[in-house]
Design a protein around this motif. Sequence first.
Motif: not given
Length: 367
Positions: A137-165
Amino acid sequence: MSTADQVLAVNDDLPIRTNKPVHSGKVRSVYWLTEDDSKRLIQEKGYDVASDAPLAIMVISDRISAFDCIWHAEGGLKGVPGKGAALNAISNHWFDLFKKNNLADSHILDIPHPFVWIVQKAKPVMIEAICRNYITGSMWRAYEKGEREFCGIELPEGLEKDKVLPELLITPSTKGILKGIPGVPEADDVNISRKNIEENFSAFNFTKAEDINKYETLLKEGFGVISKALAEVDQTFVDTKFEFGYVNDAAGNEKLIYMDEVGTPDSSRIWDTKEYQAGNIVENSKEGFRQFLLNHFPDPDILLNKERMPEREALARDNALPHEALMDISRTYISIAEKITGNAIHLSENPKQEIIDVLRNDYGLID
């Protein structure tokens, strides 16, 4: 009887005794009871609330809202058959399970009819509490665009669409338009961080700062209980939205409770586990309808772009969708409700008359 007759599309015109305007939301309508009726019911039914607590009747409808608009179909179909009954049945099932697991209470005091809740007035926490177990959803769309901070949380590199966090994430957004909070835009449904909440807890309607931990605990516990139960019926709990509020019990103690619906296909993404393991996403939630709409209209940007709201409203108002589109979501909602609850969902012949009869005969709320 036509399918359209079995749909409760208008739910704010019931003759329930009230001295306040009826509040009609996207799906539910709320009738505030008079002071006398509230007191009488608390006494007659023995509800565990303060003797002067204001009560309301909440009536769900079969309306379908997506992208902040209400949709309809050909043949005068103004909603989704069975949707209201399915949503309430699912929420009621989870609230029962929460009680069995000693989680917090909800604002529901009584269920007179599959479409109706009697609720106590709560002071809402002004946060849409979103919990995510998978990146989509929206988190993946933001991540795909290169955003790595979501609601103040740092997301790691290498996450894949529709996969478990790597862990369950809490990604809150604003509920309604909140004014004067530094760093928080004055708009509904804006992503916020835990730091925003900590620094301005009273602006979000928290009584005390410690309750931020409490709401996060209730969110994770609720998510865990639902996720475990869904796994037992081969369903994967992807993400969901909870709402919280404060009420006082009969002894006058303030407590934080769950509000609104929980774990439903309207407020969550639920995937078929076996299909997911085979590499397919099969949505048992409203997400399937959203995807249908994005594919149905030639310019999906109208549905995604908040700047184009007037065009979007016109799209929903002026376009009757194919009858099958709403019947498809009817089958999805009824099927997932029956899997979760283990009980059949019955389509009422005349839901409005049934509601009137029960509220008149058993609750004395209709003259």
